[in-house]
Design a protein around this motif. Structure first.
Motif, PDB file in Angstrom:
ATOM      1  N   LEU A 485       0.824  -1.206   0.000  1.00 40.28           N
ATOM      2  CA  LEU A 485       0.000   0.000   0.000  1.00 40.28           C
ATOM      3  C   LEU A 485       0.860   1.259   0.000  1.00 40.28           C
ATOM      4  O   LEU A 485       0.527   2.254  -0.648  1.00 40.28           O
ATOM      5  CB  LEU A 485      -0.915  -0.010   1.239  1.00 40.28           C
ATOM      6  CG  LEU A 485      -1.892   1.166   1.367  1.00 40.28           C
ATOM      7  CD1 LEU A 485      -2.847   1.205   0.179  1.00 40.28           C
ATOM      8  CD2 LEU A 485      -2.665   1.051   2.689  1.00 40.28           C
ATOM      9  N   HIS A 488       1.827   2.225  -3.551  1.00 40.93           N
ATOM     10  CA  HIS A 488       0.747   2.898  -4.284  1.00 40.93           C
ATOM     11  C   HIS A 488       0.575   4.340  -3.799  1.00 40.93           C
ATOM     12  O   HIS A 488       0.408   5.259  -4.604  1.00 40.93           O
ATOM     13  CB  HIS A 488      -0.571   2.130  -4.103  1.00 40.93           C
ATOM     14  CG  HIS A 488      -0.595   0.798  -4.791  1.00 40.93           C
ATOM     15  ND1 HIS A 488      -0.903   0.647  -6.129  1.00 40.93           N
ATOM     16  CD2 HIS A 488      -0.327  -0.439  -4.318  1.00 40.93           C
ATOM     17  CE1 HIS A 488      -0.843  -0.631  -6.445  1.00 40.93           C
ATOM     18  NE2 HIS A 488      -0.501  -1.316  -5.366  1.00 40.93           N
ATOM     19  N   ALA A 489       0.638   4.515  -2.478  1.00 42.02           N
ATOM     20  CA  ALA A 489       0.490   5.861  -1.924  1.00 42.02           C
ATOM     21  C   ALA A 489       1.630   6.765  -2.400  1.00 42.02           C
ATOM     22  O   ALA A 489       1.415   7.949  -2.689  1.00 42.02           O
ATOM     23  CB  ALA A 489       0.458   5.786  -0.398  1.00 42.02           C
ATOM     24  N   TYR A 490       2.823   6.192  -2.490  1.00 41.21           N
ATOM     25  CA  TYR A 490       3.973   6.983  -2.946  1.00 41.21           C
ATOM     26  C   TYR A 490       3.747   7.479  -4.375  1.00 41.21           C
ATOM     27  O   TYR A 490       3.953   8.661  -4.673  1.00 41.21           O
ATOM     28  CB  TYR A 490       5.244   6.140  -2.876  1.00 41.21           C
ATOM     29  CG  TYR A 490       6.445   6.798  -3.525  1.00 41.21           C
ATOM     30  CD1 TYR A 490       7.192   7.751  -2.838  1.00 41.21           C
ATOM     31  CD2 TYR A 490       6.819   6.487  -4.840  1.00 41.21           C
ATOM     32  CE1 TYR A 490       8.274   8.373  -3.429  1.00 41.21           C
ATOM     33  CE2 TYR A 490       7.905   7.108  -5.443  1.00 41.21           C
ATOM     34  CZ  TYR A 490       8.629   8.038  -4.731  1.00 41.21           C
ATOM     35  OH  TYR A 490       9.698   8.657  -5.335  1.00 41.21           O
ATOM     36  N   TRP A 492       0.981   7.944  -6.118  1.00 39.69           N
ATOM     37  CA  TRP A 492      -0.073   8.945  -6.259  1.00 39.69           C
ATOM     38  C   TRP A 492       0.285  10.249  -5.553  1.00 39.69           C
ATOM     39  O   TRP A 492      -0.183  11.328  -5.947  1.00 39.69           O
ATOM     40  CB  TRP A 492      -1.400   8.400  -5.736  1.00 39.69           C
ATOM     41  CG  TRP A 492      -1.939   7.339  -6.651  1.00 39.69           C
ATOM     42  CD1 TRP A 492      -2.068   6.005  -6.403  1.00 39.69           C
ATOM     43  CD2 TRP A 492      -2.402   7.532  -7.985  1.00 39.69           C
ATOM     44  NE1 TRP A 492      -2.566   5.348  -7.486  1.00 39.69           N
ATOM     45  CE2 TRP A 492      -2.790   6.263  -8.487  1.00 39.69           C
ATOM     46  CE3 TRP A 492      -2.534   8.640  -8.822  1.00 39.69           C
ATOM     47  CZ2 TRP A 492      -3.280   6.086  -9.767  1.00 39.69           C
ATOM     48  CZ3 TRP A 492      -3.032   8.460 -10.110  1.00 39.69           C
ATOM     49  CH2 TRP A 492      -3.403   7.204 -10.567  1.00 39.69           C
ATOM     50  N   SER A 493       1.153  10.186  -4.556  1.00 36.65           N
ATOM     51  CA  SER A 493       1.552  11.427  -3.877  1.00 36.65           C
ATOM     52  C   SER A 493       2.516  12.246  -4.729  1.00 36.65           C
ATOM     53  O   SER A 493       2.539  13.482  -4.617  1.00 36.65           O
ATOM     54  CB  SER A 493       2.198  11.114  -2.529  1.00 36.65           C
ATOM     55  OG  SER A 493       3.439  10.450  -2.690  1.00 36.65           O
TER      56      SER A 493
END
Length: 529
Positions: A485, A488-490, A492-493
């Protein structure tokens, strides 16, 4: 580990009784070199070839050796020193096996990894009937119990003992600081001295050290191939001078034409703090800087020169410190650095090759694509692509790249300061700031794999192509395979910044190619397509 021949009767006697006779003077040896993708291994191979030997290289990633100028003169086999089967196959028909690998900076279990690899190497060398093992270890201080040595030096000493006890005639060369263009020790010395005219330094700058020029190390490594079979021991090797690290910094400054440096030793900088300090100022990451700093706590000076009984000094003796520094600086200035400390893969860095899109079944693969028509020849575009990074920069938002590099250094990564081995040419396996060259097709494709600390795997592809109207086109592709997770967060950030970073890169590379083309036309150069 002792360097006194009389302290190793069991290993020497066992090796001499079970081994084949040593090589005759001038006889060609079949040599196996491990660590050929690293700093010393990559320099030893051509030296062995020039001495008339045949060479087989054992490498985890054979493609990294593909673009070396000597690659066509060697046999390269895929394998790993921790894999008995691949080591066994690599040892077949070998006379002399060079052990030039270590697990420096790979984590807390690096000593166990070194031990296991050395045991496998020793066992397979004995089983294959190898005539000699040659190992380059670290110089250890006399009179200091092994338990008080740095973990790095303890592991080096243990590896030496394992190889000496293999039943194969073994030579362990023990060196302190190696002075040569591209070595980690030299890069550390160079950047500390050049960047800090006034230095508050750890107390180990007053420790006595006997540095040695890389040319002397290579001369001795090559000479060991023809030592008599009864020679099975460790030898201290060093240059002609004993200096403190403070002396070395001041003399480096003098050779490099820098003003005299003010060096203020303080007792409060522990090895851990020292490694942070070194990592902040030099390109050497903390994982490598710490063992280097810890190894300098004790005096590392040769206590015997017995190697000269078998391999006499050249006319004029070993290379003095000032001349070794001058030779290294000349190679850097002339862009003739054949290998660097960063030639070897960074411990813990991802090494997975780029997955092919049609067969990709590993989950998400995020992609950012950019394309620009370039009003210049493909040759001009390729010159810009191959020259990217290092002092040439990344043709994008410089503050963003700088911040990313500093963040990577902060979490123990390599950051941006590794630069380039050569200002104009790249080859597979080269480090390039916090990337590594995974593939290069001259004139067409450059693929880089990220070695920064990321929650996933990342690549950057730069292509010089032609479209259906025969125009030059620059195509750029950034890929990211997230892990968990957080990965993925990286993605989109940071994706909102891609238009600035990657979009700016594509635009500026195209402009740089057009400017290069225009400059060539003004100089009267013929147009190239």
């Amino acid at each position: 580990m002792t360097s006194d021949e009389s302290d190793l009767p069991t290993a020497s006697a066992r090796a001499a009784s079970s081994a084949e006779p040593g090589l005759e003077s001038g006889e060609q040896a079949r040599c196996l070199v491990t660590g050929a993708t690293g700093y010393l291994g990559g320099r030893l191979v051509p030296e062995l070839l020039d001495a008339g030997h045949t060479v087989r290289c054992l490498a985890r990633s054979p493609d990294k050796l593909r673009d070396h100028p000597w690659a066509g003169r060697t046999e390269v086999v895929r394998g790993d020193v921790t894999d008995p089967e691949s080591v066994r196959a690599a040892m077949d028909g070998i006379d002399v096996a060079y052990y030039l690998v270590h697990a420096l900076g790979t984590g807390r279990d690096f000593a166990a990894t070194d031990r296991r690899a050395a045991e496998i190497f020793a066992e397979q060398a004995r089983a294959a009937g190898v005539r000699r093992i040659v190992y380059l270890g670290g110089l250890t201080p006399a009179g200091v119990p092994e338990r008080e040595l740095s973990p790095h030096l303890r592991s080096r000493a243990e590896v030496g003992r394992i190889l000496l006890g293999s039943g194969v005639p073994t030579v362990v060369l023990r060196a302190a600081v190696i002075i040569g263009s591209g070595s980690a020790s030299f890069e550390m010395l160079r950047y500390l001295t050049e960047r800090l005219p006034v230095m508050v330094t750890p107390s180990w700058v007053r420790t006595s050290i006997q540095p040695i020029a890389v040319r002397d190390v290579l001369r001795l490594l090559v000479g060991c191939a023809r030592l008599p079979a009864e020679v099975c021991r460790a030898f201290d090797i060093g240059g002609p001078e004993v200096l403190t690290y403070r002396d070395m910094m001041r003399r480096y400054a003098a050779v490099a034409g820098l003003p005299r440096r003010l060096i203020l030793p303080v007792p409060v900088l522990t090895p851990g703090l020292s490694s942070h300090w070194i990592g902040l100022v030099t390109p050497v990451p903390r994982s490598i800087a710490r063992p280097l700093a810890e190894s300098l706590r004790h005096e590392v000076v040769c206590h015997e020169r017995d190697i000269t009984r078998y391999l006499p000094d050249p006319p004029g003796g070993p290379i003095p410190f000032d001349r070794a520094v001058g030779l290294a600086l000349r190679r850097i200035q002339d862009a003739q650095v054949s290998t660097r400390w960063s030639s070897a893969s960074v411990p813990g860095a991802p090494s997975d090759p780029l997955p092919t899109d049609p067969g990709w079944a590993g989950g998400s693969l995020y992609t950012d694509r950019r394309e620009r028509t370039v009003h210049a020849s493909g040759a001009s575009l390729w010159r810009v692509i191959e020259g990217i990074g290092g002092d040439n920069g990344w043709y994008s938002f410089p503050p963003a790249w700088a911040v990313r590099g500093w963040l990577d250094r902060f979490v123990g990564g390599v950051g941006l300061r590794r630069g380039r081995r050569d200002a104009a040419r790249l080859r597979v396996g080269d480090s390039l700031d916090f990337w590594r060259v995974e593939e290069i097709e001259p004139g067409r494709l450059l693929r880089l794999r990220a070695e920064m600390r990321l929650p996933g795997l990342a690549w950057l592809e730069l292509r010089a192509d032609r479209d259906d109207q025969d125009r030059t086109v620059f195509r750029q592709r950034a890929l990211f395979h997230p892990q968990g997770l957080l990965g993925h967060a990286y993605w989109w950030s940071v994706s909102p910044f891609h238009a600035v970073v990657f979009g700016g890169m594509a635009r500026n590379i195209a402009r740089a190619a057009e400017a290069h083309e225009a400059a060539g036309a003004e100089a009267g150069e013929p147009a190239r397509t």
